[in-house]
Design an enzyme around this catalytic site. Structure first.
Site, mmCIF file in Angstrom:
data_model
loop_
_atom_site.group_PDB
_atom_site.id
_atom_site.type_symbol
_atom_site.label_atom_id
_atom_site.label_comp_id
_atom_site.label_asym_id
_atom_site.label_seq_id
_atom_site.Cartn_x
_atom_site.Cartn_y
_atom_site.Cartn_z
ATOM 1 N N HIS A 100 50.819 33.582 33.806
ATOM 2 C CA HIS A 100 51.892 32.578 33.896
ATOM 3 C C HIS A 100 51.614 31.746 35.148
ATOM 4 O O HIS A 100 51.118 32.278 36.148
ATOM 5 C CB HIS A 100 53.265 33.201 34.132
ATOM 6 N N ASP A 103 52.872 33.404 38.289
ATOM 7 C CA ASP A 103 52.266 34.673 38.730
ATOM 8 C C ASP A 103 51.150 34.408 39.721
ATOM 9 O O ASP A 103 50.894 35.207 40.611
ATOM 10 C CB ASP A 103 51.490 35.430 37.629
ATOM 11 N N HIS A 270 58.017 44.461 21.294
ATOM 12 C CA HIS A 270 59.034 43.505 20.823
ATOM 13 C C HIS A 270 59.386 43.789 19.362
ATOM 14 O O HIS A 270 60.534 43.644 18.960
ATOM 15 C CB HIS A 270 58.528 42.072 20.938
ATOM 16 N N ASP A 295 49.970 41.022 21.760
ATOM 17 C CA ASP A 295 50.248 41.563 23.083
ATOM 18 C C ASP A 295 50.329 43.067 22.888
ATOM 19 O O ASP A 295 51.274 43.590 22.284
ATOM 20 C CB ASP A 295 51.563 41.008 23.654
ATOM 21 N N ASP A 339 49.620 43.436 27.484
ATOM 22 C CA ASP A 339 50.880 43.092 28.147
ATOM 23 C C ASP A 339 51.556 44.431 28.455
ATOM 24 O O ASP A 339 52.537 44.822 27.834
ATOM 25 C CB ASP A 339 51.734 42.210 27.230
#
Ligand code: XLS
Ligand code: NI
Ligand code: NI
Length: 438
Positions: A100, A103, A270, A295, A339
Site C-alpha cells: 500500500h 506502508d 474473507h 490473497d 496476505d
C-alpha cells in the site's frame, strides 16, 4: 549490511529434509502441467504484514523485534526498510511483492508532502527491483487507516474525502505503473456502513462506481495496462461492506458497466468471514470469468475476524490450486500473495522465514496434488457421470432450448415418474481425494 546475516538463501531440499530453513516441496523450476512451479504460483510477500506488522493488538503493545527499525517515521528509515524487505524476498526466493502507498512511505501533513515522501521511497524500490529482479504483483492505496476515512473513501458522505481518495489513488496508480506493477487492487476497507439510519446506500454505490470508472479512465490515460482487481470482504472494519463476496462484487461491476475492467482478488479468510469457503468463492468467480488472484492466508474457526494466518493446510491449498488450474492454468497475471502475518508471540525475524516457507511449501504441495488429481481424471469422470442425464435425450434437448413447461408436462405425463436418482457418493469422493493427500 545484511539484516539476516545468519539466514542462507532458502533452497529446495526435497520431502525428506528436516532443515527448517529449506523447502520440501517448492522447487521453483520443477514442471507441473508443463510449466515451472514459479510461473504457476507467482508467490508474493505483502509489505504491510511482513515489514509493518508490529504485533500490537487491541489488548497489548507491539511485540516484534526488528533490529533494522530506528523507531522514527523518517524517509531514511523507510528506505532502509525497503532494502531489508528486498533482502528478505531474495533469500526466500519470492519473485513478487505487494504494498500500500502508506506502508512504504511516511504520510505527510498535506497531500503534496505525502506524494513527495512516496517518491523518495519509490526511488529505492525501483533500484531494489532492478538489483534483484523482484517484481511488483500489485499496488494499492490505503484508504482506510487515516481518520479522514472514518466514513469511507469513495463512499464517504463527505465529498472532499472522495476527492482526497481520488487524488491518492491517482498517485498510487502512477507509482504502480512506474514500478511495472502487474496489477492494482481495490480493497474497500471502509466502503460500507454501520447503520442504514445514516446511510444513503444507493448514492454511496453510485459514487463508488464513479470512482472506479475514474480509475479506469486514468489508467488508460497514463498507459497503465496492469489488471485491476476488487478484493471482496464482507465485514471488518465496517459491519456491512459493499464488496461482500464474489457474487456481490460481480453484480456491482455488471450493474455499473465495469465488468470488462476488473477481476477478483479472493482472500481465504474473507471468504470464511462471508460464510463461504474459499473454493466456493474461487469457483463462483471462475465460472463467471472473474477469477484473478489470491490473497493467501487462513482464518481460525474459533475466532470471528480476519486473523490472517499463514496457510498450512494442504487440503485447502489443493482446492485453491484446482480452481486456478481449471480456469487459468495457473495464477498469472495474478499470484499467490501471502496476505498473512506471524502471530504476536512469534516476534523474531526468523519467524518471518518459517512462516513464508511453510506457506510456500503448502501451496507447492497443493499444486502437485491438484495436478495429479487432474491427470488421473477420476474425480472428473465421477462428476461427468453425475450429470450424464443432461448429455443425451431429454436433458440434451432442454439444454439446447428445445423445451418449455408445456412440452415437459407432456413428456412427464407420458412417462409417469422421473428416472431414479444416483448416489452422490460424497464419502467415496472424500476418500479418493484423501488418497492423494496421505
Ligand atoms: C484486509 C485486506 C487488505 C488488502 C489490501 O483485510 O486483506 O490487506 O489485501 O488492501
Ligand atoms: Ni487481502
Ligand atoms: Ni484481509
Amino acid at each position: 549490511m545484511s539484516a539476516f546475516p545468519d539466514i542462507p538463501k532458502i533452497q529446495y531440499e526435497g520431502p525428506d529434509s528436516k532443515n527448517p530453513l529449506a523447502f520440501r516441496h517448492y522447487n521453483p523450476d520443477e514442471l507441473v502441467e508443463g510449466k515451472p512451479m514459479r510461473e504457476i504460483l507467482r508467490f508474493s510477500v505483502a509489505f504491510w504484514h511482513t515489514m509493518r506488522g508490529t504485533g500490537a493488538d487491541p489488548f497489548g503493545a507491539p511485540t516484534m523485534i526488528r533490529p533494522w527499525e530506528s523507531g522514527q517515521d523518517t524517509i531514511e528509515n523507510a528506505q532502509r526498510r525497503i532494502r531489508v524487505f528486498f533482502e528478505f524476498c531474495e533469500k526466500l526466493g519470492v519473485e513478487f511483492y505487494c504494498f500500500h502507498d502508506r506502508d512504504v512511505a511516511p504520510a505527510g501533513a498535506t497531500l503534496a508532502e505525502c506524494n513527495r515522501n512516496l517518491d523518495e521511497v519509490v526511488k529505492v524500490m525501483k533500484e531494489e527491483q532492478e538489483r534483484t529482479g523482484i517484481r511488483l504483483l500489485w499496488g494499492t492505496a490505503n484508504l482506510f487507516s487515516h481518520p479522514r476515512y472514518m466514513h469511507g473513501a469513495a463512499t464517504s458522505p463527505n465529498a472532499d474525502v472522495f476527492a482526497y481518495a481520488a487524488a491518492q489513488v491517482k498517485k498510487a496508480l502512477e507509482v504502480t505503473k512506474e514500478l511495472g506493477g502487474a496489477g492494482y487492487v481495490f480493497w474497500g476497507g471502509r466502503e460500507g456502513y454501520s447503520t442504514l439510519w445514516n446511510t444513503d446506500m444507493k448514492r454511496e454505490l453510485d459514487h463508488l462506481a464513479r470512482f472506479l470508472h475514474m480509475a479506469v479512465e486514468y489508467a488508460q490515460e497514463i498507459g497503465f495496462t496492469g489488471q485491476f482487481y476488487i478484493e471482496p470482504k464482507p465485514k471488518e472494519p465496517t459491519k456491512h461492506q459493499y464488496d461482500s463476496d464474489a457474487a456481490a462484487c460481480i453484480n456491482f461491476l455488471r450493474a455499473y458497466g465495469l465488468e470488462k475492467y476488473f477481476k477478483l482478488n479472493i482472500e481465504t479468510n474473507h471468504a470464511t468471514l462471508a460464510g463461504h469457503n474459499v473454493e466456493h468463492e474461487l469457483e463462483y468467480a471462475g465460472m463467471q470469468g472473474f477469477l484473478g488472484s489470491v490473497d493467501a492466508n487462513t482464518g481460525d474457526l474459533l475466532l470471528g475476524w480476519d486473523t490472517d494466518q499463514f496457510p498450512t493446510d494442504v487440503y485447502l491449498t489443493t482446492k485453491i490450486m484446482l480452481a486456478f488450474l481449471k480456469y487459468k492454468g495457473g495464477l498469472a497475471p495474478g499470484g499467490v500473495n501471502f496476505d498473512a502475518k506471524v502471530r504476536r508471540e512469534s516476534f523474531e525475524p526468523i519467524d518471518l522465514f518459517y512462516a513464508h516457507i511453510g506457506g510456500m511449501d503448502t501451496f507447492a504441495k497443493g499444486l502437485k496434488i491438484a495436478a495429479q488429481i487432474r491427470a488421473d481424471g477420476e474425480l472428473q469422470r465421477m462428476l461427468q457421470q453425475r450429470y450424464s442425464s443432461w448429455d443425451s435425450g431429454i436433458g440434451a434437448e432442454i439444454e439446447a432450448g428445445k423445451h418449455n413447461f408445456r412440452t415437459l408436462e407432456q413428456y412427464m405425463l407420458a412417462k409417469g415418474e422421473a428416472d431414479p436418482n444416483q448416489s452422490g457418493r460424497q464419502e467415496l469422493i472424500e476418500n479418493i481425494v484423501n488418497r492423494y493427500i496421505f
